[in-house]
Enzyme design. Structure first.
Site, PDB file in Angstrom:
ATOM      1  N   GLU A 129     137.240  76.925  16.335  1.00 49.10           N
ATOM      2  CA  GLU A 129     138.256  76.172  17.089  1.00 49.10           C
ATOM      3  C   GLU A 129     138.876  75.071  16.229  1.00 49.10           C
ATOM      4  O   GLU A 129     139.042  73.924  16.669  1.00 49.10           O
ATOM      5  CB  GLU A 129     137.648  75.585  18.359  1.00 49.10           C
ATOM      6  CG  GLU A 129     137.273  76.633  19.386  1.00 49.10           C
ATOM      7  CD  GLU A 129     136.800  76.056  20.693  1.00 49.10           C
ATOM      8  OE1 GLU A 129     137.122  76.651  21.733  1.00 49.10           O
ATOM      9  OE2 GLU A 129     136.107  75.026  20.692  1.00 49.10           O
ATOM     10  N   GLU A 142     135.834  83.303  23.735  1.00 51.07           N
ATOM     11  CA  GLU A 142     135.002  82.492  24.613  1.00 51.07           C
ATOM     12  C   GLU A 142     135.645  82.498  25.988  1.00 51.07           C
ATOM     13  O   GLU A 142     136.650  81.819  26.209  1.00 51.07           O
ATOM     14  CB  GLU A 142     134.878  81.045  24.128  1.00 51.07           C
ATOM     15  CG  GLU A 142     134.011  80.841  22.918  1.00 51.07           C
ATOM     16  CD  GLU A 142     133.816  79.365  22.597  1.00 51.07           C
ATOM     17  OE1 GLU A 142     134.117  78.511  23.471  1.00 51.07           O
ATOM     18  OE2 GLU A 142     133.376  79.066  21.477  1.00 51.07           O
TER      19      GLU A 142
END
Length: 631
Positions: free
Chosen positions: A194, A270
């Site tokens: 991320e 995710e």
């Protein structure tokens, strides 16, 4: 995991494989590779595994949060859910808590975890970091990086890339032989984590990719980010597969991914099927029916998905991380449990969410036609009183390290360590635990408030052995009144640490005291410092009876045979719990968590020693329960 809720012929491989294929995201141009390589590749909007169409139906499980004796059980439950792949982060600090002391044995045997996944029928996607977030202490980075306060993190500058290269040079050759390109179960590797939520240093990402390739990683690479345009553009590389992380309805996140990457498989790497908790905040849950409906939408879009988390787990020991709320300026430590309201609970429960998601998966992909695993056995409830105690301050010499490594050098110092000004624990080579500071204040003088600049995270303040109060980093102007009516007062500060911040721009979060201690407006100098890693309690001088103030308390629990249990401390305020020498984690009366998970491998038939370090107010009994209470 972060805190922002947020057709061509042949086959191609993304991520700069040695095959010579490439992909340019943000445009419509994709260069095709005619041959069909082994492992996971891409053709148009589709994954291929060894040349055959493949959809990733995955779930996250962290080997470092689940006792290794339970790995096979939890992985089998994932397979029963209908998943075909397990994702796991690799926590650098779990393997190298002190520089150069790398450990891949026992609980840290990552190769055994991957091989066990393969044995139960799961492929593996590896997220090696080096930064992982994951609500894990310091986002998986080792604490010794904080010994140098000027070391830049997560960028292609100065020593950081070299240190990462050293770590990857140890880690990745262990995983390379397990790749699907060589007949193993590992199908993909993530580049960083991320990154677009943090920065946009493309040179950093490219360096990591090159290091991975140089260490034998020839699998598909991917970058996962939140679905905001600035995250996607800052956190991806042009020729690496882009994926998105989100919770809820997939429509807009997938549309955002398509705007950035017009071609390639849709993959939610995710899907947040639950959420984590901070101390003092409500317990988070999500509706099982709504969660399953969103999974249905993902699969109906012919996309791949990774459930985050598939398996709830535990931040044993000191490993829980923390967040920082920039809007309110508050530090938010994460609780010990990482149950996450996942389909498979912290203690192996198959929840309502498990069954609803399994029904959805079965409408799109094959699900094993076998009986579901039963609930792991539980210990019967009992209540015990502590039978011995010893004060914290009187135990300092027994608890402080006999020697410590200073800033990676071979020179050693004997505790207590003498410094003019306080220094933080990482500067003393201490990765975790508490830390003690002692000085003397000359008197007599007027009473004044004592306050600390650069406190992480709470400090118990004693004058001549008497506990006067507590300071907290969330109240930086807070003080404790310290009278100095004699010629000298011994001042003791015991710093109670929470997890290091794991997300955002405040990753540089050393523990202890980083600045000055002031009595009124006068800075205090001349300090004795004792690192308290609390990794060996064998030297504690327990005695019968009760002790007021911060103290260790010992109790004995007797059981017939090992099984899972849950420990509760009603009436106690804040501290840590050890079972047979293993640190289960932190407890705190502010909740939401009310029990600590004590898995079956930690128990012994017959007598079991329970040690509680209570920092404030002792309760009555300690309780062994057969059911968890997460608030």
């Amino acid at each position: 995991m972060g805190v922002n809720r947020r057709g061509f012929p042949g086959s191609i491989a993304l991520g700069g494989l040695a095959l010579g294929s490439s992909m340019v995201v943000g445009t419509n141009r994709v260069v095709a590779q005619a041959q069909q390589p082994a492992g996971l590749t891409v053709r148009g909007d589709q994954f291929l595994l060894d040349g055959e169409p493949f959809r990733i139906v995955a779930g996250e499980m962290h080997y470092f949060r689940t006792h290794p004796d339970h790995w096979r059980d939890r992985l089998a439950r994932m397979r029963a859910l209908g998943l075909n792949t397990v994702d796991t982060y690799v926590a650098w600090n779990f393997h190298e808590p002190r520089r150069g002391a790398v450990d891949f044995s026992s609980w840290r045997d990552l190769v055994r975890f991957v091989e066990t996944a393969a044995e139960v029928g799961l492929k593996v996607a590896v997220r090696p970091g080096p930064y992982i977030c994951a609500e894990w202490d310091f986002g998986g980075l080792p604490a010794w990086l904080l010994a140098d306060p000027d070391l830049p993190l997560r960028c292609d500058e100065t020593a950081y890339p070299d240190l990462v290269d050293e770590w990857f040079g140890v880690l990745l050759p262990r995983l390379a032989p397990l790749q699907a390109t060589r007949g193993g179960p590992v199908i993909a590797f993530q580049v960083e984590n991320e990154y677009g939520s943090y920065a946009n240093d493309q040179a950093h990402l490219d360096h990591l990719r090159k290091t991975m390739r140089d260490n034998g990683i020839d699998s598909l690479l991917y970058c996962s980010n939140g679905p905001s345009e600035w995250m996607l553009r800052g956190g991806n590389l042009p020729d690496v597969l882009a994926t998105v992380n989100f919770g809820g309805d997939p429509t807009e996140p997938f549309a955002a991914l398509r705007r950035y990457q017009p071609e390639g498989p849709l993959w939610c790497t995710e899907f947040w099927d639950g959420w984590f908790d901070h101390w003092g905040e409500p317990h988070h849950t999500t509706d099982p029916v709504e969660t399953a409906a969103d999974v249905e939408k993902i699969l109906a879009a012919k996309a791949s998905v990774s459930l985050y988390m598939a398996v709830g787990s535990t931040n044993f020991g000191w490993w829980a991380g923390a967040n920082f709320d920039e809007a309110n300026g508050t530090y938010q430590p994460t609780i010990t449990s990482y149950d996450y309201d996942a389909p498979i609970g912290e203690a192996g429960e198959l929840t309502t969410k498990f069954h609803r998601i399994r029904e959805v998966i079965a409408r799109h992909e094959p699900v094993p036609d076998e009986p579901l695993p039963p609930l792991p056995s539980r210990l019967p409830a009992q209540r015990v009183q502590p039978d011995a105690t010893v004060g914290l301050l009187e135990s300092l010499d027994a608890l402080s390290a006999s020697s410590i490594e200073i800033e990676g050098s071979t020179s050693m110092e004997i505790a207590p360590i003498h410094r003019s000004a306080p220094v933080h624990m990482e500067a003393l080579g201490q990765p975790y635990g508490l830390i003690h500071y002692r000085t003397h204040v000359q008197g007599p003088r007027e009473t004044a408030g004592l306050w600390v600049r650069g406190l992480a995270d709470r400090a118990l303040v004693f004058a001549d052995g008497e506990l006067l109060g507590t300071l907290d980093r969330n109240d930086p102007q807070g003080s404790v009144e310290v009278p100095v009516q004699r010629e000298s007062v011994q001042l003791d500060l015991v710093v109670d640490t929470g997890g290091r911040i794991n997300f955002g721009q405040r990753l540089n979060d050393p523990k202890g005291i980083t600045d000055r201690v002031l009595h009124g407006s006068q800075a205090l100098f001349g300090w004795e410092i004792r690192p308290l890693p609390l990794d060996d309690l064998s030297g504690l001088g327990f005695r019968p009876g009760a002790t007021s103030g911060p103290a260790f308390h010992r109790a004995v629990l007797r059981i017939g045979a090992p099984a899972d249990g849950f420990l509760a401390l009603p009436g106690w305020e804040k501290g840590m719990v050890w079972l047979n020498g293993f640190l289960l984690g932190r407890y705190w009366s502010v909740g939401p968590q009310r029990t600590l998970y004590a898995p079956s491998p930690l128990w012994r038939t017959g007598e079991n020693e329970l040690i509680v370090l209570e920092l404030h107010r002792r309760g009555g009994s300690t309780e062994l329960r057969s059911e968890p209470d997460l608030g």
